[in-house]
Scaffold this motif. Structure first.
Motif, PDB file in Angstrom:
ATOM      1  N   ARG A 153       0.810  -1.225   0.000  1.00 14.86           N
ATOM      2  CA  ARG A 153       0.000   0.000   0.000  1.00 14.86           C
ATOM      3  C   ARG A 153       0.838   1.268   0.000  1.00 14.86           C
ATOM      4  O   ARG A 153       0.302   2.380   0.055  1.00 14.86           O
ATOM      5  CB  ARG A 153      -0.917  -0.010   1.217  1.00 14.86           C
ATOM      6  N   TYR A 175      -0.259  -3.951  -5.577  1.00 16.38           N
ATOM      7  CA  TYR A 175      -1.329  -4.075  -4.575  1.00 16.38           C
ATOM      8  C   TYR A 175      -2.643  -4.498  -5.226  1.00 16.38           C
ATOM      9  O   TYR A 175      -3.364  -5.366  -4.705  1.00 16.38           O
ATOM     10  CB  TYR A 175      -1.512  -2.749  -3.841  1.00 16.38           C
ATOM     11  N   GLY A 216       1.158   1.141  -7.627  1.00 17.45           N
ATOM     12  CA  GLY A 216      -0.039   0.513  -7.078  1.00 17.45           C
ATOM     13  C   GLY A 216      -0.512  -0.745  -7.786  1.00 17.45           C
ATOM     14  O   GLY A 216      -1.468  -1.397  -7.327  1.00 17.45           O
TER      15      GLY A 216
END
Length: 521
Positions: free
Chosen positions: A371, A417, A414
């Motif tokens: 994250r 994730y 990202g």
């Protein structure tokens, strides 16, 4: 109607066989006993079968129902209220394996001498075993013909340098051949493994997310903890379902490019899953057995290209550079013999990785990295990036020397994730890790800098607190090597779910001096 002599003899034989079967049959009573991987049979010592057959405690006995047979260790039972003379009990796993129902008659007979135990004795006395001899041992392991005591003898005979390169290759091939092997449409299947020894070194979920996000195929099967406070399967189970069937695993990989499953649920290299349970009880992890364990599962999963992380440090599993180089050479040689392309990464094994030690605490570290949280453990991110970068370079998706940069970019933007969440949801669900109800801080007794951390003893504190069976239990670190501390600063925190387990961990901690050593600046 008259019978010929042959007919009369045949009828007589049938009658005698029926009488013999009646004599050696006992009716099942469910005692609700969990003996994990070992089948057990319970009989009264004054049972007519025990007396007539000369059965004694710990004898290995064949138990048969219709056309199903298993081998169980005898436990002599003296409780007259639970077993009568004409009854027997079985452990729960044995009942399930036979598909038996309470009250059904079961047949009993002696187990013939096993060739595999002759081979084990040969190994105990320092002799070399060939492919056929390992095949015999592994077959009996998978068929549950060996008791935990006999398995312990085999594992003990393989400790240290007892297995040479040829024997490790033979054992690995035996473990591959006896189980199921996955096949994939793609030519190259990637994998990653760490040999362990460092608390909190939970890079695998991050590596799988990066590599799958990059478009490679990485069907990851992982073990539960053997001698550590958490295995990858234990940590992933905090967040998603890891008990996948082969069909479910293939579906997840086809959809997302990767998975994070427990190896025991898909029965790849099934002998290893049995041996792991005994190794856990013995708290041993021999080099040759470890190589066979790791590489047999990689080959059985259909992998072609594997990166292996070997942490090196005074309280890690591998304690010196020389030992690490020896292990690397043997792993590469065994990998080549079974068709695996292996790259070795030697890493720092002087301290735990991340902050959490234990399933939920390690899961929190994994999520913090994925994250891009500000307080995410930098050392965990760095290790995962190095290993993922190596796989990207092996696949030709990054020029040599640039793999780490590409892997870090996949975290930063990202996509790693997003891929991790997608894999978890494809495996059934995603949920946040829980938090322990009890927390006990441990304070520094002096001012200075942290100059040494004992990985093994710190891991034991986490295990005594309940990890990995209690998912939220473990240890949360507040320091790392080189950290400056003041007297009475918190250096770590013990997490537990019960007062008994917390006190158990604290009683051990009180007997240990300087698990974390601090020197005055």
């Amino acid at each position: 109607m008259a019978f010929t002599t042959a007919q009369t003899q045949s009828n007589y034989n049938i009658v005698m066989e029926e009488k013999r079967r009646e004599h050696f049959e006992l009716r099942l009573v469910r005692l609700d006993i969990d003996s994990r991987n070992e089948y057990m049979v319970f009989m009264r010592k004054d049972c007519p079968v025990c007396i007539s057959e000369g059965f004694e405690a710990l004898n290995r006995i064949r138990v048969t129902k219709d056309n199903k047979t298993l081998v169980a260790s005898l436990i002599v039972w003296d409780n007259e209220t639970q077993l009568r003379h004409d009854q027997l009990g079985l452990s729960n796993a044995a009942i399930d394996a036979l598909g038996a129902i309470e009250g059904e008659p079961l047949s009993l007979s002696h187990l013939d001498a096993l060739d595999s135990m002759g081979n084990v004795r040969k190994k105990i006395y320092g002799n070399r075993l060939n492919q056929g001899e390992f095949d015999t041992i592994v077959k009996d392991i998978v068929n549950r013909n060996l008791s935990n005591l006999q398995l312990s003898a085999f594992l003990a005979s393989c400790t240290g340098d007892s297995l040479n390169k040829e024997e490790v290759i033979a054992l690995t091939k035996s473990m591959i051949n006896i189980g199921y092997k996955l096949e994939w449409d793609e030519l190259n299947i990637y994998d990653k493994h760490c040999i362990g020894g460092l608390p909190g070194n939970r890079t695998t979920p991050i590596v799988v997310a990066i590599v799958a996000a990059a478009g490679l195929i990485i069907p990851k099967t992982s073990s539960r903890a053997i001698t550590s406070p958490a295995g990858t399967a234990d940590t992933m189970e905090v967040m998603t379902n890891v008990n996948l069937t082969i069909a479910q695993m293939k579906k997840v990989v086809k959809q997302e490019g990767g998975c994070l499953a427990w190896g025991g649920s898909v029965q790849l290299s099934p002998a290893d899953d049995i041996l792991i349970r005994v190794e856990k009880a013995l708290d041993i992890d021999s080099e040759g057995q470890m190589i066979a364990s790791v590489l047999s599962k990689k080959a059985a999963a259909g992998s072609t290209d594997v990166v292996i992380d070997i942490p090196v440090g005074p309280t890690a599993k591998v304690r010196s550079q020389l030992a690490a180089e020896h292990l690397s050479e043997k792993m590469i040689a065994v990998g080549k013999a079974i068709g695996l392309n292996i790259e070795i990464v030697l890493s720092d094994g002087f301290q735990p990785v991340g902050r959490g030690i234990g399933p939920s605490l390690e899961a929190k570290d994994v999520l913090a990295v994925l994250r891009n949280e500000k307080n995410a453990p930098a050392d965990l991110r760095e290790r995962a990036v190095i290993l993922a970068g190596e796989l990207l370079e092996m696949a030709g998706m990054a020029v040599v020397g640039t793999g780490e940069f590409k892997a870090l970019k996949i975290i930063r933007n990202g996509t790693a994730y997003d891929k991790f969440l997608a894999i978890c949801k494809a495996q059934g669900h995603f949920k946040e890790p829980g938090i322990a109800t009890l927390k006990h801080p441990v304070y520094s007794n002096q001012k200075g800098r942290v100059f040494e951390i004992d990985n093994r003893r710190l891991a034991k504190v986490a295990k005594l607190a309940g990890a990995p069976s209690v998912k939220t239990a473990g240890v949360l670190l507040y320091i790392s090597l080189g950290s400056a501390v003041k007297k009475n600063d918190i250096i770590f925190e013990i997490h537990a779910e019960s007062k008994g387990e917390l006190e158990y961990a604290l009683s051990y901690l009180n007997t240990q001096k300087e698990i974390i050593k601090i020197k005055e600046s």
